[in-house]
Design a protein around this motif. Sequence first.
Motif, short mmCIF file in Angstrom:
data_model
loop_
_atom_site.label_atom_id
_atom_site.label_comp_id
_atom_site.label_asym_id
_atom_site.label_seq_id
_atom_site.Cartn_x
_atom_site.Cartn_y
_atom_site.Cartn_z
N THR A 432 0.85 -1.19 0.00
CA THR A 432 0.00 0.00 0.00
C THR A 432 0.89 1.24 0.00
O THR A 432 2.09 1.16 0.26
CB THR A 432 -0.92 0.02 1.23
N ASN A 433 0.28 2.38 -0.27
CA ASN A 433 1.06 3.60 -0.43
C ASN A 433 1.48 4.24 0.89
O ASN A 433 2.51 4.91 0.96
CB ASN A 433 0.28 4.63 -1.26
N ASP A 434 0.65 4.06 1.92
CA ASP A 434 0.98 4.67 3.21
C ASP A 434 0.40 3.81 4.33
O ASP A 434 -0.28 2.80 4.08
CB ASP A 434 0.48 6.11 3.30
N ALA A 435 0.66 4.21 5.56
CA ALA A 435 0.22 3.41 6.70
C ALA A 435 -1.30 3.38 6.86
O ALA A 435 -1.89 2.29 7.02
CB ALA A 435 0.91 3.92 7.97
N PRO A 436 -2.01 4.52 6.85
CA PRO A 436 -3.46 4.46 7.07
C PRO A 436 -4.21 3.62 6.04
O PRO A 436 -5.18 2.95 6.38
CB PRO A 436 -3.88 5.94 6.99
N SER A 437 -3.78 3.63 4.79
CA SER A 437 -4.52 2.88 3.76
C SER A 437 -4.36 1.37 3.93
O SER A 437 -5.12 0.60 3.33
CB SER A 437 -4.06 3.31 2.35
#
Length: 576
Positions: A432-437
Amino acid sequence: MAVRLGELLLREKRITGAQLQEALGHQRSNGGRLGSSLVKLGFVRDDDISAVLSRQYGVPAITLNQFTLDPAVVRLVPSETATKYHVIPVSRSGTTLTLAMTDPTNVFAMDDIKFMTGLHVEPVVASENAIRDAIDKYYAKVATVSGAPANDVMSRALEDLGPAPDDLEVLADAQEIDAAALERESGEAPIVRLVNALLLSAIQRGASDIHLEPYEKEMRVRFRIDGVLQSVMSPSLKYRDPITSRMKIMARLDIAEKRLPQDGRIKTRFNDHGKMREIDFRVSCLPTLFGEKIVLRLLDSEGLKLDMTRLGFQPKALERFEANIRKPWGMVLVTGPTGSGKTNTLYSSLGQLNQPGVNIMTAEDPVEFNLLGVNQVQVRDSIGLNFAHVLRSFLRQDPNIILVGEIRDGETAAIAVKAALTGHMVLSTLHTNDAPSSINRLVNMGVESFLVASSVNLVCAQRLVRRICDNCKEPLKMPVPQLIEAGFSADEAASVQVFHGKGCPRCAGTGYKGRVGVFEVMEMTEPLRQLVIDNAPVSELRRGAIAEGMIPLRQSGLIKVRDGMTTIEEVVRETV
């Protein structure tokens, strides 16, 4: 070209119609080009033909026999290509290659040579006889000692790729080597030396991957150094199959199978300044339009950083990460694109957790490094041994810590969450692109949001950026608006001092040497768990994580810019 040249000479009254017909008859009987026939019959001179073509095309003419060509320049174009298009390189100035041609309108020839050399092609006109004589003269000089055609790529490659290719030893189980195989390999000694030199050069230059890419007219070899692909050499197309076969033999793949992808591994040993080192290469072979593309991933266990303090974490983020991997149960996810250092981070975590009192089990595809004291399982989808199958077996093996190489599907995600909720520490990766996603990704895979909230302890998103070379590092003046646009506050932009590398031999002129991680660590606090249970959108989850102390990827990168470790360009390239 033949009729056009005859018409041009007729138009300028250099020959008569009868002479043209006689020359055409001579060409039909003896072969060759019309210009050669006209010169042999004594109707025109080479200089006359060059002058006519020069005026017609508005391209300078050159008398080749009055020049001494540099063999290094001649070697830029293989002899087969020079003969095919009837051309020869004359000189090189910077990125411009001056090319003598009989037909300067042949855009196919110029495009091929431009692609082959990476240089801008500037044509000049020379006669057919002069170019043929130059090809015979100069390509004979650069021919190999064995008498092979003068594509000098083999000898040049061995010189350029590095010293002592014989120092590389390919390891294999004794029972897998037979006399016939050794005889076949010894019969192709130049190819063996070239491939060994290629592998050694990649090791010595610190490459992470080797790409061998076949195209219609040539083969391209590139190394990925500090995350960026760099062209190394362009062997002649005739070496494509021998190089491919040698690689597949070393990786113990089926050399007769050219239609299906194959994966293998090469184990090597070499002398590194008096110390014997072993390095593995993970080999992937993929059929493409013009042959098999091979990518080798270098796996150097000595280069693996198992000290988490050296990865690039900010102190507070590292403290949170270490605290969460030491919890008795739950899930820690490391996310990022391919080549972002996720494996290094996970292995570093296992290095801290690997104690005699714990049972650690890993499911990997493939197993990249062997870790003492860790039970590692190679996933094999071809026989049904996928991540989900291995995980179910792990739960019956009394594990304390489970590492799942990658959560790819809903079944694997569900079993991993179940393991995390039943007293096991689970480490894994997501793309994924970042932690929250990453949270939404698990929910989209079919895991209930309340299970995700209960099982996930921490998510770490990461990227790798290139370090500024310490040898040529220097301050750089950068406009304040540009710094603000990159993400600095107005106050920071007014006071921050940025650096860059001007380029030196140590960093091969790139200004960068080595890489460092940029991390976004999101610890699941109670407010964040409630947002996950409420199915909050990613944007809201991100705002909540920042409020709880998460440093976003871009800000983490800017901290490294401020500390003089990397450049604005690197951070902007890797983060949003």
